[in-house]
Each structure stands twice: as C-alpha cells, then as structure tokens.
Design a protein around this motif. Structure first.
Motif, short mmCIF file in Angstrom:
data_model
loop_
_atom_site.label_atom_id
_atom_site.label_comp_id
_atom_site.label_asym_id
_atom_site.label_seq_id
_atom_site.Cartn_x
_atom_site.Cartn_y
_atom_site.Cartn_z
N ARG A 37 0.83 -1.22 0.00
CA ARG A 37 0.00 0.00 0.00
C ARG A 37 0.86 1.26 0.00
N TYR A 38 2.16 1.11 -0.14
CA TYR A 38 3.11 2.21 -0.16
C TYR A 38 3.22 2.93 1.18
N ASP A 39 2.87 2.25 2.25
CA ASP A 39 3.01 2.80 3.60
C ASP A 39 4.35 2.28 4.14
N TYR A 40 5.42 2.85 3.62
CA TYR A 40 6.75 2.35 3.92
C TYR A 40 7.17 2.51 5.38
N PRO A 41 6.82 3.59 6.05
CA PRO A 41 7.20 3.68 7.47
C PRO A 41 6.59 2.55 8.31
N GLN A 76 11.44 3.19 -2.75
CA GLN A 76 11.59 4.59 -2.35
C GLN A 76 12.83 5.23 -2.96
N GLY A 77 13.57 4.47 -3.74
CA GLY A 77 14.77 5.00 -4.36
C GLY A 77 15.99 5.02 -3.45
N LEU A 78 15.91 4.29 -2.34
CA LEU A 78 17.03 4.22 -1.38
C LEU A 78 17.90 3.01 -1.72
#
Length: 128
Positions: A37-41, A76-78
């Motif tokens: 769901r793109y809730d990365y934290p 996230q591009g990290l």
C-alpha cells in the motif's frame, strides 16, 4: 490487494497480533500489506519487529522480512540501503538453507548491478 481480500487479511492479522504481540507471522503479513500500500514507514517498523532487532535474521521468516524491507527501500529509491538489506537477506537465506529466498535476493542484486554498473556486472552476480 486487487480483489479486496487485503482488508480481510489485515483484520485477521491485526486480531492475531492483538492476542499475541509476539506473533511474527501476523506482523510479517501486516508489514507486507503496508509495503504493498506504499506505507513504507509502517512496513519498515513491522518488518523490524519481525526481525526482533536481529539485522542478520536467524530463520526463513527473518530472511523474508529482510527481502520485504529491501523491496520497500528500493521502491523509495534508497538503493544503497536496499542493497545492504538484500545482502543481509541473501546471507540469512543461505544460513537457514532457504534457496528460494537466497535466489530472490540474488536476482534483485544482479538487476541492480546490471542497471547501475552494466549488464556484465549483473550477469557476474547471477553467476555466483
């Protein structure tokens, strides 16, 4: 996610986690839903909970938690952090003798190297 089964799974896993706060499988399921769901934290916090502070993972679930963590970081591009998590996932999968998890980590690392350093670097990584 696409057929609306995520809400039912989330409800079951939250109920399991409320009954047993040490239920790593429920935390893993919730982490994966959060990542999708793109809730990365939230995903990162739950994957870390699955790992119980063990950055190298001692069982297959830990290896998959590291893979999920890496996927979220990569999305996230990290890239540097994702690569480090993938290397830890690969080492953990090898240690617990889970060739599928090890192959998944190796495949993503090889793709990262192919895009970043050239196809030869990616192929050399796959050759390992």
């Amino acid at each position: 996610m696409e057929r609306d089964s995520a809400a039912a799974l989330e409800s079951r896993w939250k109920a399991r986690l409320s009954r047993d706060s040490a239920d790593r499988w429920a935390a893993f399921g919730l982490a994966t839903l959060a990542r999708l769901r793109y809730d990365y934290p939230t995903a990162e916090q739950l994957y870390t909970r699955v790992l119980k502070g063990d950055s190298v993972a001692r069982d297959p679930l830990g290896a998959y938690a590291l893979l999920g963590l890496a996927q979220g970081l990569d999305a996230q591009g990290l890239s540097a952090k994702a690569t480090a998590a993938l290397e830890r996932a690969r080492a953990a999968a090898h240690r617990v003798k889970d060739p599928a998890a090890e192959a998944e980590a190796l495949l993503v690392v090889s793709l990262q190297r192919a895009f970043g350093e050239g196809i030869e670097a990616g192929l050399a990584t796959l050759d390992t």
